[in-house]
Design a protein around this motif. Structure first.
Motif, PDB file in Angstrom:
ATOM      1  N   GLY A  17      40.012  26.185  36.350  1.00 19.15           N
ATOM      2  CA  GLY A  17      39.540  25.097  35.502  1.00 19.15           C
ATOM      3  C   GLY A  17      38.222  24.473  35.903  1.00 19.15           C
ATOM      4  O   GLY A  17      37.832  23.439  35.347  1.00 19.15           O
ATOM      5  N   TYR A  18      37.510  25.101  36.849  1.00 14.18           N
ATOM      6  CA  TYR A  18      36.225  24.563  37.306  1.00 14.18           C
ATOM      7  C   TYR A  18      35.060  25.301  36.647  1.00 14.18           C
ATOM      8  O   TYR A  18      35.192  26.465  36.243  1.00 14.18           O
ATOM      9  N   THR A  19      33.930  24.631  36.587  1.00 15.60           N
ATOM     10  CA  THR A  19      32.691  25.271  36.156  1.00 15.60           C
ATOM     11  C   THR A  19      31.783  25.408  37.370  1.00 15.60           C
ATOM     12  O   THR A  19      31.351  24.402  37.942  1.00 15.60           O
ATOM     13  N   PRO A  20      31.491  26.634  37.801  1.00 12.06           N
ATOM     14  CA  PRO A  20      30.639  26.823  38.980  1.00 12.06           C
ATOM     15  C   PRO A  20      29.186  26.476  38.686  1.00 12.06           C
ATOM     16  O   PRO A  20      28.644  26.846  37.640  1.00 12.06           O
ATOM     17  N   VAL A  21      28.577  25.752  39.625  1.00 16.72           N
ATOM     18  CA  VAL A  21      27.162  25.399  39.530  1.00 16.72           C
ATOM     19  C   VAL A  21      26.482  25.907  40.799  1.00 16.72           C
ATOM     20  O   VAL A  21      26.753  25.408  41.896  1.00 16.72           O
ATOM     21  N   LEU A  22      25.618  26.895  40.652  1.00 16.28           N
ATOM     22  CA  LEU A  22      24.928  27.457  41.804  1.00 16.28           C
ATOM     23  C   LEU A  22      23.750  26.570  42.184  1.00 16.28           C
ATOM     24  O   LEU A  22      22.851  26.315  41.386  1.00 16.28           O
ATOM     25  N   ALA A  23      23.768  26.088  43.431  1.00 12.44           N
ATOM     26  CA  ALA A  23      22.683  25.249  43.935  1.00 12.44           C
ATOM     27  C   ALA A  23      21.444  26.093  44.225  1.00 12.44           C
ATOM     28  O   ALA A  23      21.549  27.205  44.729  1.00 12.44           O
TER      29      ALA A  23
ATOM     30  N   GLU B 164      28.679  19.912  48.309  1.00  8.88           N
ATOM     31  CA  GLU B 164      28.000  21.200  48.167  1.00  8.88           C
ATOM     32  C   GLU B 164      28.728  22.183  49.075  1.00  8.88           C
ATOM     33  O   GLU B 164      28.656  22.078  50.302  1.00  8.88           O
ATOM     34  N   TYR B 165      29.446  23.114  48.460  1.00 10.08           N
ATOM     35  CA  TYR B 165      30.306  24.027  49.206  1.00 10.08           C
ATOM     36  C   TYR B 165      29.586  25.328  49.534  1.00 10.08           C
ATOM     37  O   TYR B 165      28.965  25.952  48.664  1.00 10.08           O
ATOM     38  N   TYR B 166      29.686  25.725  50.790  1.00  9.58           N
ATOM     39  CA  TYR B 166      29.196  27.041  51.181  1.00  9.58           C
ATOM     40  C   TYR B 166      30.282  28.060  50.855  1.00  9.58           C
ATOM     41  O   TYR B 166      31.471  27.825  51.108  1.00  9.58           O
ATOM     42  N   MET B 167      29.885  29.182  50.290  1.00  7.80           N
ATOM     43  CA  MET B 167      30.856  30.173  49.863  1.00  7.80           C
ATOM     44  C   MET B 167      31.396  30.937  51.068  1.00  7.80           C
ATOM     45  O   MET B 167      30.789  31.879  51.563  1.00  7.80           O
ATOM     46  N   ASP B 168      32.564  30.503  51.553  1.00  6.67           N
ATOM     47  CA  ASP B 168      33.208  31.147  52.682  1.00  6.67           C
ATOM     48  C   ASP B 168      34.726  31.156  52.451  1.00  6.67           C
ATOM     49  O   ASP B 168      35.209  30.780  51.375  1.00  6.67           O
ATOM     50  N   TYR B 169      35.452  31.582  53.472  1.00  5.36           N
ATOM     51  CA  TYR B 169      36.909  31.723  53.321  1.00  5.36           C
ATOM     52  C   TYR B 169      37.579  30.390  53.021  1.00  5.36           C
ATOM     53  O   TYR B 169      38.478  30.313  52.176  1.00  5.36           O
ATOM     54  N   GLU B 170      37.161  29.334  53.686  1.00  2.00           N
ATOM     55  CA  GLU B 170      37.790  28.038  53.467  1.00  2.00           C
ATOM     56  C   GLU B 170      37.513  27.503  52.063  1.00  2.00           C
ATOM     57  O   GLU B 170      38.352  26.817  51.480  1.00  2.00           O
TER      58      GLU B 170
ATOM     59  N   PHE C 247      27.969  24.861  44.547  1.00  2.00           N
ATOM     60  CA  PHE C 247      28.179  25.768  45.674  1.00  2.00           C
ATOM     61  C   PHE C 247      26.896  26.526  45.989  1.00  2.00           C
ATOM     62  O   PHE C 247      25.965  26.598  45.182  1.00  2.00           O
ATOM     63  N   GLU C 248      26.865  27.070  47.192  1.00  2.00           N
ATOM     64  CA  GLU C 248      25.704  27.834  47.663  1.00  2.00           C
ATOM     65  C   GLU C 248      26.185  28.991  48.519  1.00  2.00           C
ATOM     66  O   GLU C 248      27.368  29.091  48.861  1.00  2.00           O
ATOM     67  N   PHE C 249      25.221  29.849  48.897  1.00  2.00           N
ATOM     68  CA  PHE C 249      25.516  30.912  49.861  1.00  2.00           C
ATOM     69  C   PHE C 249      24.254  31.182  50.675  1.00  2.00           C
ATOM     70  O   PHE C 249      23.276  30.412  50.593  1.00  2.00           O
TER      71      PHE C 249
END
Length: 245
Positions: free
Chosen positions: A147-153, A99-105, A125-127
């Motif tokens: 090529g990814y499909t974003p899924v908002l947590a 689960e990725y936090y939306m940041d620079y990295e 991903f989340e924010f």
């Protein structure tokens, strides 16, 4: 009269949320000691068994990746997950993503195409819960062109969308899939989050459901959780993707 009416007002029937028949949990924090979820292998194994008892046949571990807080990498997550999987005697199928936090990295990982995915290259991903995200559109575009499909947590938990979730509708129209928390639907967090989750379901803005389990309290709440019959019926009409991965 109003008090009498309220007292005898017919309550809507409720349904155990387990009756949705979900086979895959796409959002969990079961990898021990790498984020704010399980803090031991013993607890992780208890959580896995509890989620299996709930009905999940596959559990996808999604540890947090957040710069400065949870500095997990693809390789470190995979290592810790493998250690856990080796000790798991349950019949449940374990997989790992993040689960990725939306940041620079996160933006860098997208460019390098080194993010952990589940299913058809889905990226969870989340924010921030409290402040609207910057460069959201750019992040979505970067995910999609790579090529990814974003899924908002848990879209139901972002408080700035409580009064108006039309921005979420626009995100969904852009191809962002939504993963709602089962705990939200049963009212575990708050009435406002529960109401928002049910509103998103009624609007058809739900593609995945996940436990977002961090501990046994979450797991036990799920096992005992119920939702209104009308919400259950609507979910059964939607194209929920859990059982397709």
């Amino acid at each position: 009269m109003s008090l009498i009416f309220k007292r005898f007002k017919k309550q809507e029937p409720v349904v155990p949320i387990s009756q949705l028949g979900l086979q895959t949990d796409v959002h969990t924090h079961i990898v021990p000691s790498i984020d704010d979820g399980s803090n031991s292998t013993v607890l992780s194994l208890q959580m896995i068994e509890g989620l299996h008892q709930f009905g999940f046949q596959k559990i996808i571990a999604t540890p947090h990746v957040m710069s400065g807080y949870f500095n997990n990498t693809t390789s470190s997550i995979q290592h810790h997950f493998n250690v856990l999987a080796e000790q798991c005697a349950s019949k449940v199928n374990l997989e790992v993503a993040a689960e990725y936090y939306m940041d620079y990295e996160f933006a860098q990982l997208i460019e390098q195409k080194s993010v952990l995915t589940f299913g058809e290259k889905y990226v969870l991903f989340e924010f921030s819960f409290n402040n609207e995200p910057h460069k959201l559109q750019e992040t979505i575009f970067a995910l999609q062109i790579n090529g990814y499909t974003p899924v908002l947590a848990h879209p139901e938990r972002y408080m700035y969308y409580f009064k108006d979730f039309s921005p979420l509708e626009k995100l969904h129209e852009r191809g962002v899939l939504f993963q709602l928390n089962l705990l939200s639907l049963i009212g575990f967090y708050s009435d406002s989050v529960c109401k928002q989750a049910q509103s998103l379901v009624n609007a058809g803005l739900c593609d995945f459901l996940g436990s977002d389990a961090h501990n046994m309290q979450h797991v036990e709440a799920l096992k005992n959780g119920t939702i209104p019959q009308s919400v259950f019926d609507k979910l059964m009409q939607l194209n929920i993707l859990n059982n397709n991965i």
